[in-house]
Design a protein around this motif. Structure first.
Motif, PDB file in Angstrom:
ATOM      1  N   LEU A   1      27.864 -19.002  45.748  1.00 40.85           N
ATOM      2  CA  LEU A   1      27.360 -19.577  46.992  1.00 40.85           C
ATOM      3  C   LEU A   1      26.932 -21.030  46.814  1.00 40.85           C
ATOM      4  CD1 LEU A   1      26.733 -19.023  49.958  1.00 40.85           C
ATOM      5  CD2 LEU A   1      24.461 -18.241  49.270  1.00 40.85           C
TER       6      LEU A   1
ATOM      7  N   ASN B   1      27.759 -24.224  49.177  1.00 42.31           N
ATOM      8  CA  ASN B   1      26.696 -25.010  49.798  1.00 42.31           C
ATOM      9  C   ASN B   1      26.863 -26.501  49.509  1.00 42.31           C
ATOM     10  OD1 ASN B   1      25.514 -22.727  50.864  1.00 42.31           O
ATOM     11  ND2 ASN B   1      23.950 -22.550  49.285  1.00 42.31           N
TER      12      ASN B   1
ATOM     13  N   PHE C   1      32.396 -22.017  55.803  1.00 40.35           N
ATOM     14  CA  PHE C   1      31.369 -21.046  56.178  1.00 40.35           C
ATOM     15  C   PHE C   1      31.997 -19.665  56.378  1.00 40.35           C
ATOM     16  CE2 PHE C   1      28.380 -18.919  58.999  1.00 40.35           C
ATOM     17  CZ  PHE C   1      27.149 -19.274  58.477  1.00 40.35           C
TER      18      PHE C   1
ATOM     19  N   PRO D   1      25.740 -16.191  53.715  1.00 35.54           N
ATOM     20  CA  PRO D   1      25.033 -17.482  53.764  1.00 35.54           C
ATOM     21  C   PRO D   1      23.536 -17.294  53.590  1.00 35.54           C
ATOM     22  CG  PRO D   1      25.792 -16.820  55.953  1.00 35.54           C
ATOM     23  CD  PRO D   1      26.429 -15.878  54.979  1.00 35.54           C
TER      24      PRO D   1
ATOM     25  N   THR E   1      22.646 -22.630  53.149  1.00 31.87           N
ATOM     26  CA  THR E   1      23.937 -22.692  53.843  1.00 31.87           C
ATOM     27  C   THR E   1      23.747 -23.027  55.313  1.00 31.87           C
ATOM     28  OG1 THR E   1      24.584 -20.839  52.396  1.00 31.87           O
ATOM     29  CG2 THR E   1      26.149 -21.520  54.088  1.00 31.87           C
TER      30      THR E   1
ATOM     31  N   GLU F   1      22.599 -26.657  55.791  1.00 30.96           N
ATOM     32  CA  GLU F   1      23.666 -27.652  55.664  1.00 30.96           C
ATOM     33  C   GLU F   1      24.544 -27.677  56.912  1.00 30.96           C
ATOM     34  OE1 GLU F   1      23.336 -29.738  53.575  1.00 30.96           O
ATOM     35  OE2 GLU F   1      22.311 -28.860  51.860  1.00 30.96           O
TER      36      GLU F   1
END
Length: 236
Positions: free
Chosen positions: A113, A117, A136, A146, A150, A153
């Motif tokens: 992840l 990110n 995404f 997420p 995440t 962002e």
């Protein structure tokens, strides 16, 4: 007297010097968190440096393919990830995307992840929102979910292109997904909503700060002090 010559990455190129001199890079912001002492930071290996330089010098697809087949493919895992991080640091978006895709095809790759990110942050910085949205979706296709970072962002990416409603939808999705917004997320929301003239939405977000912080008013005052509202000028 010895003349020192430095490369763009901070290495001393004088053959009489066996060590290197590293120029500290200071980065401030909530996103980065507390800075560790510079001497604990990982230093790019010679292979990673050569890969970055070769990628930047490859100005067409055939040369890029050659660099990937002769240099990038030979990098060890850590060196490859360092190469990606360095391209992100230098904001080499196209090259970072290519290396990111390459990393995801490696045999040792496991869905990560933090890699997504970082790429979403970079895409948002460059106003490539549709591509950020695609990542995404792709991270979920890889079995990831997420997290607060995440969503944050993505919120920042939407504000970059003035898509306020999309940013607020993402904020609501963050909360519905069980991810509590942190100080960075709420700072981005308050700051950009007020910048966009969305005082009502900003007031709603400020009110919700009480759900996440022990001293919400202190946090709001800090945000307002750091990012004061622009006063409108009245022409007579």
């Amino acid at each position: 007297m010895i003349n020192f010559k430095f490369s763009r990455l901070g290495f001393c190129e004088n053959p009489q010097i066996s060590t290197f001199i590293h120029t500290p890079r200071i980065v401030c912001g909530l996103r980065n968190g507390p800075r560790k002492p510079m001497w604990r930071k990982r230093v790019l290996s010679t292979e990673a440096i050569q890969a970055v330089q070769s990628l930047k010098l490859a100005h067409n697809s055939s040369k890029l393919e050659h660099v990937f087949s002769t240099k990038v493919c030979r990098l060890l895992k850590d060196d490859l990830l360092d190469t990606l991080a360095e391209l992100q640091r230098q904001n080499e978006l196209d090259l970072a995307l290519k290396v990111f895709d390459f990393v995801r095809k490696e045999v040792w790759y496991a869905p990560d992840l933090s890699l997504f990110n970082q790429m979403i942050m970079m895409l948002g910085k460059n106003k490539m929102v549709e591509m950020a949205e695609r990542l995404f979706v792709e991270l979920r296709n890889e079995g990831l979910e997420p997290d607060t970072r995440t969503f944050t962002e993505m919120i920042g990416a939407y504000f970059k292109v003035e898509k306020v409603s999309k940013a607020m939808d993402t904020y609501e999705l963050m909360k519905a997904s069980g991810c509590d917004p942190d100080k960075l997320a709420l700072t981005i929301l308050i700051r950009n909503l007020e910048k966009a003239g969305e005082g009502t939405l900003s007031a709603v977000v400020k009110k919700e700060c009480a759900k996440y912080f022990d001293y919400p008013q202190k946090f709001i005052e800090e945000v307002e002090r750091k990012y004061p509202r622009r006063k409108s000028v009245v022409l007579l």
